[in-house]
Design a protein around this motif. Structure first.
Motif, PDB file in Angstrom:
ATOM      1  N   UNK A  46     -16.055 -57.804 -10.032  1.00 40.76           N
ATOM      2  CA  UNK A  46     -15.655 -59.070  -9.428  1.00 40.76           C
ATOM      3  C   UNK A  46     -14.185 -59.263  -9.760  1.00 40.76           C
ATOM      4  N   UNK A  47     -13.390 -59.515  -8.724  1.00 38.19           N
ATOM      5  CA  UNK A  47     -11.944 -59.518  -8.929  1.00 38.19           C
ATOM      6  C   UNK A  47     -11.332 -60.878  -8.602  1.00 38.19           C
ATOM      7  N   UNK A  48     -10.462 -61.336  -9.493  1.00 31.82           N
ATOM      8  CA  UNK A  48      -9.754 -62.606  -9.290  1.00 31.82           C
ATOM      9  C   UNK A  48      -8.274 -62.319  -9.092  1.00 31.82           C
ATOM     10  N   UNK A  49      -7.680 -62.971  -8.109  1.00 28.83           N
ATOM     11  CA  UNK A  49      -6.230 -62.866  -7.922  1.00 28.83           C
ATOM     12  C   UNK A  49      -5.588 -64.063  -8.601  1.00 28.83           C
ATOM     13  N   UNK A  50      -4.882 -63.825  -9.687  1.00 33.26           N
ATOM     14  CA  UNK A  50      -4.311 -64.944 -10.442  1.00 33.26           C
ATOM     15  C   UNK A  50      -2.791 -64.832 -10.500  1.00 33.26           C
ATOM     16  N   UNK A  51      -2.169 -65.934 -10.765  1.00 31.18           N
ATOM     17  CA  UNK A  51      -0.715 -65.951 -10.935  1.00 31.18           C
ATOM     18  C   UNK A  51      -0.376 -65.065 -12.136  1.00 31.18           C
ATOM     19  N   UNK A  52       0.591 -64.199 -11.897  1.00 30.79           N
ATOM     20  CA  UNK A  52       1.032 -63.242 -12.911  1.00 30.79           C
ATOM     21  C   UNK A  52       1.110 -63.818 -14.333  1.00 30.79           C
ATOM     22  N   UNK A  53       1.841 -64.915 -14.458  1.00 30.23           N
ATOM     23  CA  UNK A  53       2.096 -65.476 -15.785  1.00 30.23           C
ATOM     24  C   UNK A  53       0.837 -66.105 -16.400  1.00 30.23           C
ATOM     25  N   UNK A  54      -0.186 -66.364 -15.591  1.00 24.02           N
ATOM     26  CA  UNK A  54      -1.424 -66.974 -16.093  1.00 24.02           C
ATOM     27  C   UNK A  54      -2.478 -65.926 -16.450  1.00 24.02           C
ATOM     28  N   UNK A  55      -2.246 -64.693 -16.062  1.00 20.65           N
ATOM     29  CA  UNK A  55      -3.279 -63.656 -16.228  1.00 20.65           C
ATOM     30  C   UNK A  55      -3.793 -63.539 -17.669  1.00 20.65           C
ATOM     31  N   UNK A  56      -2.902 -63.500 -18.663  1.00 18.00           N
ATOM     32  CA  UNK A  56      -3.398 -63.398 -20.043  1.00 18.00           C
ATOM     33  C   UNK A  56      -4.274 -64.586 -20.456  1.00 18.00           C
ATOM     34  N   UNK A  57      -4.049 -65.731 -19.864  1.00 19.95           N
ATOM     35  CA  UNK A  57      -4.866 -66.911 -20.203  1.00 19.95           C
ATOM     36  C   UNK A  57      -6.314 -66.684 -19.774  1.00 19.95           C
ATOM     37  N   UNK A  58      -6.495 -66.143 -18.572  1.00 20.09           N
ATOM     38  CA  UNK A  58      -7.849 -65.874 -18.084  1.00 20.09           C
ATOM     39  C   UNK A  58      -8.543 -64.810 -18.932  1.00 20.09           C
ATOM     40  N   UNK A  59      -7.800 -63.779 -19.298  1.00 17.59           N
ATOM     41  CA  UNK A  59      -8.414 -62.703 -20.082  1.00 17.59           C
ATOM     42  C   UNK A  59      -8.676 -63.176 -21.514  1.00 17.59           C
ATOM     43  N   UNK A  60      -7.755 -63.927 -22.073  1.00 17.22           N
ATOM     44  CA  UNK A  60      -7.939 -64.421 -23.446  1.00 17.22           C
ATOM     45  C   UNK A  60      -9.149 -65.337 -23.556  1.00 17.22           C
ATOM     46  N   UNK A  61      -9.419 -66.084 -22.491  1.00 16.51           N
ATOM     47  CA  UNK A  61     -10.569 -66.984 -22.496  1.00 16.51           C
ATOM     48  C   UNK A  61     -11.857 -66.306 -22.041  1.00 16.51           C
ATOM     49  N   UNK A  62     -11.766 -65.034 -21.722  1.00 17.72           N
ATOM     50  CA  UNK A  62     -12.964 -64.306 -21.332  1.00 17.72           C
ATOM     51  C   UNK A  62     -13.461 -64.613 -19.933  1.00 17.72           C
ATOM     52  N   UNK A  63     -12.682 -65.352 -19.167  1.00 18.88           N
ATOM     53  CA  UNK A  63     -13.056 -65.658 -17.777  1.00 18.88           C
ATOM     54  C   UNK A  63     -12.999 -64.364 -16.981  1.00 18.88           C
ATOM     55  N   UNK A  64     -11.909 -63.627 -17.183  1.00 19.81           N
ATOM     56  CA  UNK A  64     -11.846 -62.242 -16.727  1.00 19.81           C
ATOM     57  C   UNK A  64     -11.902 -61.390 -17.985  1.00 19.81           C
ATOM     58  N   UNK A  65     -12.807 -60.415 -17.985  1.00 21.65           N
ATOM     59  CA  UNK A  65     -12.899 -59.545 -19.155  1.00 21.65           C
ATOM     60  C   UNK A  65     -11.778 -58.535 -19.189  1.00 21.65           C
ATOM     61  N   UNK A  66     -11.336 -58.152 -17.975  1.00 17.26           N
ATOM     62  CA  UNK A  66     -10.296 -57.134 -17.838  1.00 17.26           C
ATOM     63  C   UNK A  66      -9.140 -57.695 -17.024  1.00 17.26           C
ATOM     64  N   UNK A  67      -7.985 -57.056 -17.149  1.00 15.68           N
ATOM     65  CA  UNK A  67      -6.841 -57.504 -16.364  1.00 15.68           C
ATOM     66  C   UNK A  67      -5.818 -56.398 -16.197  1.00 15.68           C
ATOM     67  N   UNK A  68      -5.007 -56.535 -15.168  1.00 15.36           N
ATOM     68  CA  UNK A  68      -3.879 -55.614 -14.965  1.00 15.36           C
ATOM     69  C   UNK A  68      -2.613 -56.434 -15.141  1.00 15.36           C
ATOM     70  N   UNK A  69      -1.793 -56.024 -16.100  1.00 11.83           N
ATOM     71  CA  UNK A  69      -0.692 -56.907 -16.475  1.00 11.83           C
ATOM     72  C   UNK A  69       0.514 -56.126 -17.001  1.00 11.83           C
TER      73      UNK A  69
END
Ligand code: PRP
Ligand code: MG
Length: 204
Positions: A46-69
């Motif tokens: 399941x893939x989320x398109x997030x604002x670049x600068x916010x990506x670590x916030x989603x991964x840090x909170x476990x909303x996205x388990x993985x990220x490309x950054x």
């Protein structure tokens, strides 16, 4: 069956490159127009398109388990992510830039820069014993020297076209910035086997 792996992708110039890579390795993902959530064809990711600068916030909170950054954004947040893979695309350079022909000088030993990357800018100069004043901007940083806000900027340079178009030039390359596949550490432990398979797939 487990719920799909969750993956955050940065919205912007990296999006197409990541989606192309995924398609090449058999993970085809299509986003409906303006839609920010999509699944791969098998429903495994399941893939989320997030604002670049916010990506670590989603991964840090476990909303996205993985990220490309990119390392630029990762450095600003400083979360302890697991680095799973470094991509062979998307690399850029973090540079000090200023007006074309202007000499790079440290007036009174102090440098004044505008940047989106305030933590990086402070650390870079402080680690070299250079006092720095950093003015935080959120984009179009190239305007700062043009309009006289600051003589210098610290920003990413890819093709150099934006600098050139605004009569600016690189004064010094400060760091190479690469793009990583990252994981939330708890998520990595929990979904270890699937993540390992996913990483192997992505590597091709
Ligand atoms: C990025 C970066 C530079 C430019 C570099 O800006 O901040 O301005 O791209 O690319 P180039 O060397 O190929 O011209 P972006 O377009 O992401 O916009 P923003 O800075 O306004 O967020
Ligand atoms: Mg820019």
């Amino acid at each position: 069956m487990n719920s799909p792996l969750t993956l955050a992708l940065p919205k912007g110039r990296l999006t197409d490159q990541v989606l192309e890579r995924m398609e090449t390795v058999g993970l085809k993902v299509e986003f409906e127009k303006r839609k920010l959530v999509a699944y791969d064809a098998d429903g495994r990711i399941k893939i989320f398109l997030v604002k670049n600068a916010d990506l670590p916030v989603y991964v840090n909170n476990g909303i996205a388990g993985l990220g490309v950054c990119g390392e630029d954004v990762l450095y600003e947040h400083g979360y302890p992510f697991v680095k799973l893979h470094t991509f062979d695309f998307g690399s850029t350079a973090m540079c000090l830039a200023g007006k074309k022909g202007a000499r790079f000088s440290l007036n009174n030993g102090m440098i004044k820069v505008a940047s989106k990357f305030t933590r990086f800018s402070r650390d870079y100069f402080h680690e070299r014993g250079i006092p720095v004043e950093v003015i935080k901007l959120n984009g179009s940083v190239e305007l700062a020297p043009v309009l006289g806000l600051t003589p210098y900027i610290v920003d990413l340079v890819e093709t150099g076209n934006t600098l050139k178009a605004n009569n600016l030039e690189v004064l010094e390359k400060l760091a190479e910035i690469r793009v990583h596949l990252i994981a939330n550490p708890a998520y990595f432990k929990l979904r270890f086997q699937e993540i390992r398979e996913f990483v192997d797939t992505v590597k091709g």
